[in-house]
Motif scaffolding. Structure first.
Motif, short mmCIF file in Angstrom:
data_model
loop_
_atom_site.label_atom_id
_atom_site.label_comp_id
_atom_site.label_asym_id
_atom_site.label_seq_id
_atom_site.Cartn_x
_atom_site.Cartn_y
_atom_site.Cartn_z
N ASN A 70 -29.07 -30.39 25.03
CA ASN A 70 -29.55 -29.04 24.69
C ASN A 70 -28.60 -28.31 23.74
O ASN A 70 -28.21 -27.16 23.96
CB ASN A 70 -29.73 -28.21 25.97
CG ASN A 70 -30.92 -28.67 26.79
OD1 ASN A 70 -32.01 -28.88 26.26
ND2 ASN A 70 -30.71 -28.83 28.09
N ASP A 71 -28.24 -29.00 22.66
CA ASP A 71 -27.30 -28.41 21.71
C ASP A 71 -27.90 -28.24 20.32
O ASP A 71 -27.19 -28.19 19.32
CB ASP A 71 -26.03 -29.26 21.64
CG ASP A 71 -26.31 -30.69 21.19
OD1 ASP A 71 -27.49 -31.04 20.95
OD2 ASP A 71 -25.35 -31.48 21.10
N GLY A 72 -29.23 -28.15 20.27
CA GLY A 72 -29.86 -27.84 19.00
C GLY A 72 -30.34 -29.02 18.19
O GLY A 72 -30.86 -28.81 17.09
N LYS A 120 -24.65 -36.49 16.09
CA LYS A 120 -25.81 -35.88 15.45
C LYS A 120 -26.12 -36.51 14.10
O LYS A 120 -26.85 -35.93 13.28
CB LYS A 120 -25.59 -34.37 15.27
CG LYS A 120 -25.56 -33.58 16.58
CD LYS A 120 -25.45 -32.09 16.31
CE LYS A 120 -25.42 -31.30 17.61
NZ LYS A 120 -25.34 -29.83 17.37
N ARG A 121 -25.60 -37.74 13.87
CA ARG A 121 -25.86 -38.42 12.58
C ARG A 121 -25.99 -39.91 12.82
O ARG A 121 -24.99 -40.61 12.97
CB ARG A 121 -24.76 -38.14 11.57
CG ARG A 121 -24.56 -36.67 11.21
CD ARG A 121 -23.76 -36.52 9.92
NE ARG A 121 -24.57 -36.79 8.76
CZ ARG A 121 -24.10 -37.26 7.61
NH1 ARG A 121 -22.82 -37.55 7.48
NH2 ARG A 121 -24.90 -37.47 6.58
N ASP A 143 -30.08 -36.19 11.73
CA ASP A 143 -29.17 -35.69 10.69
C ASP A 143 -28.90 -34.20 10.93
O ASP A 143 -29.42 -33.33 10.23
CB ASP A 143 -29.78 -35.92 9.31
CG ASP A 143 -28.81 -35.57 8.18
OD1 ASP A 143 -27.60 -35.43 8.45
OD2 ASP A 143 -29.27 -35.44 7.03
N ASN A 144 -28.09 -33.95 11.97
CA ASN A 144 -27.73 -32.58 12.34
C ASN A 144 -28.95 -31.70 12.62
O ASN A 144 -28.93 -30.49 12.38
CB ASN A 144 -26.86 -31.94 11.25
CG ASN A 144 -25.49 -32.58 11.18
OD1 ASN A 144 -24.82 -32.79 12.19
ND2 ASN A 144 -25.05 -32.90 9.97
N ALA A 145 -30.01 -32.32 13.12
CA ALA A 145 -31.24 -31.62 13.47
C ALA A 145 -32.05 -32.52 14.39
O ALA A 145 -31.64 -33.63 14.70
CB ALA A 145 -32.03 -31.29 12.20
N ASP A 146 -33.21 -32.03 14.84
CA ASP A 146 -34.08 -32.88 15.66
C ASP A 146 -34.38 -34.19 14.96
O ASP A 146 -34.52 -34.23 13.72
CB ASP A 146 -35.40 -32.17 15.93
CG ASP A 146 -35.26 -31.05 16.95
OD1 ASP A 146 -34.15 -30.85 17.48
OD2 ASP A 146 -36.27 -30.36 17.20
N ARG A 147 -34.49 -35.27 15.76
CA ARG A 147 -34.82 -36.57 15.18
C ARG A 147 -36.09 -36.45 14.35
O ARG A 147 -37.03 -35.75 14.69
CB ARG A 147 -34.98 -37.65 16.26
CG ARG A 147 -36.29 -37.61 17.08
CD ARG A 147 -36.27 -36.51 18.04
NE ARG A 147 -37.38 -36.43 18.97
CZ ARG A 147 -38.34 -35.54 18.85
NH1 ARG A 147 -38.42 -34.78 17.77
NH2 ARG A 147 -39.22 -35.42 19.80
#
Length: 233
Positions: A70-72, A120-121, A143-147
């Motif tokens: 749950n970290d974005g 996250k990458r 990539d620093n966002a949702d898959r």
């Protein structure tokens, strides 16, 4: 280009002794391939959550599902990364995998990770018995966002045929060309890939195994590829 790179990597892997841990090919006429095997030991694997994993003979076992951070950035909850050998750019990964969650759980899965540069990458191939929901049974990039789903087979409502529908072992292979971005995912020795994609988000990284929010196991986990010249963390 996809076919020639896939064939070259797969051929190199098939010829390499199973006992190798990490060593380059000495072929002055071509690229230096590094071969990495990952026995089921804590010396070869780095899990996110140690207490969720077990090492049983030649099997690396995720004993229960991980927890959503749950970290974005929505991505696999639990995985272990291979720590031996160099980071790889071009890479072919082979492994046996098994889904241990009950077959009554339609969304059960395991994942194979490559080009891992941090939590996250990375890329991952999702092997599931469900192919009707966006996050299931496909190829993804985090990539620093949702898959984000990138496989060619996803139509918006259905993807490739389910990769695993039982509780048996299955051999899988993931091929990636850093030059072209071509990705091909094979199951059970098939001549044609179950899933394909093209993406060049990352230049290289490590490989791993885990699950989005279920559990399972792997054995005979190996990778062959070219060393990454740079991989931005």
């Amino acid at each position: 280009m996809r076919r020639s790179t896939t064939a070259l990597l797969a051929g190199a892997l098939a010829l390499w002794p199973a006992t190798a841990s990490a060593a380059p090919d000495d072929d002055p006429g071509g690229p230096a391939y590094h071969h990495v095997t990952a026995p089921a030991t804590p010396q070869h694997w780095d899990p996110l959550t140690d207490e969720l994993w077990d090492y049983r003979g030649n099997q690396l076992v995720l004993t229960r599902a991980g927890t959503n951070p749950n970290d974005g950035a929505r991505r696999p909850f639990e995985y272990a990364i291979v720590t031996k050998g160099p980071e790889l750019a071009d890479v072919s990964i082979t492994a046996d995998v098994r889904l241990d969650e009950s077959v009554t759980v339609s969304n059960r899965d395991v994942v194979v990770i490559w080009n891992y540069q941090g939590p996250k990458r990375f890329y991952y191939a999702h092997f599931s018995q469900d192919n009707t929901i966006y996050p299931h049974n496909g190829i993804f990039v985090v990539d620093n966002a949702d898959r984000r789903r990138i496989d060619d087979q996803w139509t918006g409502s259905v993807g490739a045929p389910p990769a695993v529908t039982d509780a048996d072992w299955h051999d899988v292979r993931v091929d990636y060309s850093a030059t072209t971005g071509a990705i091909a995912v094979f199951v059970d020795g098939a001549d044609e890939p179950l899933m394909t994609a093209t993406d060049r988000t990352f230049s290289g990284g490590r490989v791993g195994f885990g699950s989005f929010d279920n559990f399972g196991r792997t054995r005979h986990f190996r990778a062959v590829g070219t060393a990454a010249s740079s991989a931005t963390p």
